[in-house]
Design a protein around this motif. Sequence first.
Motif, PDB file in Angstrom:
ATOM      1  N   ASN A  15      54.327  41.911  52.494  1.00  0.00           N
ATOM      2  CA  ASN A  15      53.395  41.014  51.828  1.00  0.00           C
ATOM      3  C   ASN A  15      52.012  41.641  51.730  1.00  0.00           C
ATOM      4  OD1 ASN A  15      55.291  38.988  51.448  1.00  0.00           O
ATOM      5  ND2 ASN A  15      54.788  37.950  53.363  1.00  0.00           N
ATOM      6  N   LEU A  16      51.478  41.625  50.519  1.00  0.00           N
ATOM      7  CA  LEU A  16      50.094  42.038  50.286  1.00  0.00           C
ATOM      8  C   LEU A  16      49.239  40.783  50.307  1.00  0.00           C
ATOM      9  CD1 LEU A  16      50.305  44.706  47.436  1.00  0.00           C
ATOM     10  CD2 LEU A  16      49.104  44.997  49.595  1.00  0.00           C
ATOM     11  N   GLU A  17      48.288  40.737  51.231  1.00  0.00           N
ATOM     12  CA  GLU A  17      47.408  39.571  51.340  1.00  0.00           C
ATOM     13  C   GLU A  17      46.017  39.932  50.829  1.00  0.00           C
ATOM     14  OE1 GLU A  17      48.659  36.856  54.929  1.00  0.00           O
ATOM     15  OE2 GLU A  17      48.395  38.916  55.647  1.00  0.00           O
ATOM     16  N   PHE A  18      45.541  39.160  49.833  1.00  0.00           N
ATOM     17  CA  PHE A  18      44.230  39.393  49.229  1.00  0.00           C
ATOM     18  C   PHE A  18      43.345  38.176  49.469  1.00  0.00           C
ATOM     19  CE2 PHE A  18      47.239  41.837  46.714  1.00  0.00           C
ATOM     20  CZ  PHE A  18      46.616  43.066  46.567  1.00  0.00           C
ATOM     21  N   THR A  19      42.072  38.444  49.683  1.00  0.00           N
ATOM     22  CA  THR A  19      41.065  37.391  49.708  1.00  0.00           C
ATOM     23  C   THR A  19      39.936  37.824  48.783  1.00  0.00           C
ATOM     24  OG1 THR A  19      41.582  36.718  51.976  1.00  0.00           O
ATOM     25  CG2 THR A  19      39.444  36.070  51.102  1.00  0.00           C
ATOM     26  N   PHE A  20      39.785  37.101  47.677  1.00  0.00           N
ATOM     27  CA  PHE A  20      38.768  37.431  46.671  1.00  0.00           C
ATOM     28  C   PHE A  20      37.596  36.463  46.801  1.00  0.00           C
ATOM     29  CE2 PHE A  20      42.883  38.656  44.745  1.00  0.00           C
ATOM     30  CZ  PHE A  20      42.670  40.028  44.652  1.00  0.00           C
ATOM     31  N   ASP A  21      36.390  37.009  46.896  1.00  0.00           N
ATOM     32  CA  ASP A  21      35.176  36.197  46.962  1.00  0.00           C
ATOM     33  C   ASP A  21      34.584  36.053  45.561  1.00  0.00           C
ATOM     34  OD1 ASP A  21      35.097  35.786  49.765  1.00  0.00           O
ATOM     35  OD2 ASP A  21      34.386  37.829  50.053  1.00  0.00           O
ATOM     36  N   VAL A  22      34.346  34.815  45.149  1.00  0.00           N
ATOM     37  CA  VAL A  22      33.731  34.552  43.844  1.00  0.00           C
ATOM     38  C   VAL A  22      32.518  33.649  44.052  1.00  0.00           C
ATOM     39  CG1 VAL A  22      35.909  34.818  42.611  1.00  0.00           C
ATOM     40  CG2 VAL A  22      35.228  32.544  43.414  1.00  0.00           C
ATOM     41  N   GLY A  23      31.622  33.653  43.080  1.00  0.00           N
ATOM     42  CA  GLY A  23      30.397  32.873  43.195  1.00  0.00           C
ATOM     43  C   GLY A  23      30.645  31.374  43.123  1.00  0.00           C
ATOM     44  N   LEU A  83      54.326  32.345  43.845  1.00  0.00           N
ATOM     45  CA  LEU A  83      53.151  33.115  44.233  1.00  0.00           C
ATOM     46  C   LEU A  83      52.082  32.186  44.807  1.00  0.00           C
ATOM     47  CD1 LEU A  83      51.773  36.001  44.013  1.00  0.00           C
ATOM     48  CD2 LEU A  83      50.754  35.130  41.902  1.00  0.00           C
ATOM     49  N   PRO A  84      51.702  32.324  46.081  1.00  0.00           N
ATOM     50  CA  PRO A  84      50.656  31.470  46.653  1.00  0.00           C
ATOM     51  C   PRO A  84      49.267  31.927  46.181  1.00  0.00           C
ATOM     52  CG  PRO A  84      52.114  32.392  48.365  1.00  0.00           C
ATOM     53  CD  PRO A  84      52.335  33.174  47.102  1.00  0.00           C
ATOM     54  N   VAL A  85      48.551  31.044  45.479  1.00  0.00           N
ATOM     55  CA  VAL A  85      47.170  31.305  45.056  1.00  0.00           C
ATOM     56  C   VAL A  85      46.389  30.011  45.294  1.00  0.00           C
ATOM     57  CG1 VAL A  85      45.632  32.053  43.207  1.00  0.00           C
ATOM     58  CG2 VAL A  85      48.007  32.859  43.246  1.00  0.00           C
ATOM     59  N   TYR A  86      45.404  30.061  46.193  1.00  0.00           N
ATOM     60  CA  TYR A  86      44.658  28.842  46.479  1.00  0.00           C
ATOM     61  C   TYR A  86      43.298  29.185  47.097  1.00  0.00           C
ATOM     62  CZ  TYR A  86      46.773  29.756  51.073  1.00  0.00           C
ATOM     63  OH  TYR A  86      47.197  30.347  52.233  1.00  0.00           O
ATOM     64  N   VAL A  87      42.385  28.205  47.057  1.00  0.00           N
ATOM     65  CA  VAL A  87      41.074  28.361  47.667  1.00  0.00           C
ATOM     66  C   VAL A  87      41.249  28.255  49.177  1.00  0.00           C
ATOM     67  CG1 VAL A  87      38.773  27.383  47.917  1.00  0.00           C
ATOM     68  CG2 VAL A  87      39.880  27.413  45.672  1.00  0.00           C
ATOM     69  N   SER A  88      40.802  29.283  49.891  1.00  0.00           N
ATOM     70  CA  SER A  88      41.028  29.329  51.334  1.00  0.00           C
ATOM     71  C   SER A  88      39.790  28.942  52.148  1.00  0.00           C
ATOM     72  CB  SER A  88      41.479  30.726  51.760  1.00  0.00           C
ATOM     73  OG  SER A  88      40.485  31.697  51.461  1.00  0.00           O
ATOM     74  N   ALA A  89      38.594  29.079  51.571  1.00  0.00           N
ATOM     75  CA  ALA A  89      37.395  28.761  52.350  1.00  0.00           C
ATOM     76  C   ALA A  89      36.182  28.671  51.441  1.00  0.00           C
ATOM     77  CB  ALA A  89      37.153  29.819  53.436  1.00  0.00           C
ATOM     78  N   LEU A  90      35.205  27.861  51.875  1.00  0.00           N
ATOM     79  CA  LEU A  90      33.888  27.823  51.249  1.00  0.00           C
ATOM     80  C   LEU A  90      32.944  28.580  52.187  1.00  0.00           C
ATOM     81  CD1 LEU A  90      33.785  24.086  50.100  1.00  0.00           C
ATOM     82  CD2 LEU A  90      34.426  26.105  48.751  1.00  0.00           C
ATOM     83  N   ALA A  91      32.724  29.833  51.896  1.00  0.00           N
ATOM     84  CA  ALA A  91      31.927  30.685  52.783  1.00  0.00           C
ATOM     85  C   ALA A  91      30.439  30.490  52.519  1.00  0.00           C
ATOM     86  CB  ALA A  91      32.315  32.142  52.580  1.00  0.00           C
ATOM     87  N   SER A 149      28.207  32.584  51.226  1.00  0.00           N
ATOM     88  CA  SER A 149      27.690  33.103  49.953  1.00  0.00           C
ATOM     89  C   SER A 149      28.718  33.111  48.849  1.00  0.00           C
ATOM     90  CB  SER A 149      27.163  34.532  50.147  1.00  0.00           C
ATOM     91  OG  SER A 149      26.191  34.582  51.169  1.00  0.00           O
ATOM     92  N   SER A 150      29.938  32.622  49.127  1.00  0.00           N
ATOM     93  CA  SER A 150      31.001  32.710  48.120  1.00  0.00           C
ATOM     94  C   SER A 150      32.095  31.703  48.402  1.00  0.00           C
ATOM     95  CB  SER A 150      31.592  34.128  48.124  1.00  0.00           C
ATOM     96  OG  SER A 150      32.211  34.385  49.379  1.00  0.00           O
ATOM     97  N   ILE A 151      32.947  31.552  47.405  1.00  0.00           N
ATOM     98  CA  ILE A 151      34.184  30.782  47.554  1.00  0.00           C
ATOM     99  C   ILE A 151      35.324  31.793  47.652  1.00  0.00           C
ATOM    100  CG2 ILE A 151      35.739  29.124  46.470  1.00  0.00           C
ATOM    101  CD1 ILE A 151      33.324  27.958  45.032  1.00  0.00           C
ATOM    102  N   ARG A 152      36.191  31.602  48.609  1.00  0.00           N
ATOM    103  CA  ARG A 152      37.255  32.569  48.845  1.00  0.00           C
ATOM    104  C   ARG A 152      38.593  32.059  48.315  1.00  0.00           C
ATOM    105  NH1 ARG A 152      35.356  34.384  54.966  1.00  0.00           N
ATOM    106  NH2 ARG A 152      33.604  35.662  54.252  1.00  0.00           N
ATOM    107  N   ILE A 153      39.239  32.923  47.539  1.00  0.00           N
ATOM    108  CA  ILE A 153      40.544  32.595  46.964  1.00  0.00           C
ATOM    109  C   ILE A 153      41.578  33.538  47.566  1.00  0.00           C
ATOM    110  CG2 ILE A 153      41.899  32.375  44.850  1.00  0.00           C
ATOM    111  CD1 ILE A 153      39.324  31.904  43.351  1.00  0.00           C
TER     112      ILE A 153
END
Length: 284
Positions: A189-197, A225-233, A235-239
């Motif tokens: 499994n490839l696990e990604f966490t993308f930070d967006v504004g 495919l699991p894609v969801y918002v994981s956290a409100l950081a 400086s960013s929102i993490r997907i």
Amino acid sequence: METNAVTKVVTDEISITAKFISDLKMFAITKGLDLVEAIILFIIGYILCRYIRKAAEHILEKSNVDPSAKTFISEIIFFFCLAIVAIVALGTAGVAAGTLAAAFGGVGLAIGLGLKDNIGNVASGIFILIFRPFRVGDYIQVGSNQGTVTDIRIMYTLISTLGNQMIVIPNSSLINSVIKNYSAFETRNLEFTFDVGYGTNLPKCIALLKQIFTEDDYVLNKKNLPVYVSALAESSIRIYVRAQVDRQKYFDAQNELYIRVKEAFDQNGIDIPFPQIVVHQAKE
């Protein structure tokens, strides 16, 4: 008086030396030939043991024996044959069977006490071959060390790192450590966490990520495919995205997916924010 004492000492020394030479000659006459035969026999036996090991390795290469066990079995055969050669050579040298058994018992006890860690390594090597927490060719991590298993031997296991370094780990250390085997399954499994504004249109961003991953040839779990918002950081929102890929193509897939996501974010104006601190100045 002193002269007589010196003469006595010199005479005693000459007598001792003469006796030693006489005993040595007698030993050479009675046991010398047997000793030479024993040495020659041991040398020939040692050479034969090496040939037997090579023959065993050749047979194991053509058999269906697990690669992890091939080197281990061939070394066990070699040392077993070498022990037989040593016993035969000592018997040829004139060592009695009872004396030989007692000597081997004492030596075995001394070796067991002095080399208990090495004996533990041998036992751990047998444990690895029986229960197979990993095999030759697997990519594993033990503590801070990780790499591909290239060989499992009697005392230790060899691991080749991505930096082309060889790590030698005692088998007992492996058994007493947590082993992470990245090759245990056919997929990883490839696990990604993308930070967006915070100004990002999240439904549009999630749909874009789903499109990128489902259209990629490396991704195997396109339908779930699991894609969801994981956290409100801060400086960013993490997907979060988790993609299943072939384990042998893990790094290629990771590289390609990072590039495709970055290019898609740039084309759609999705911001990847840097960490930032907002400072409010009080009015005077």
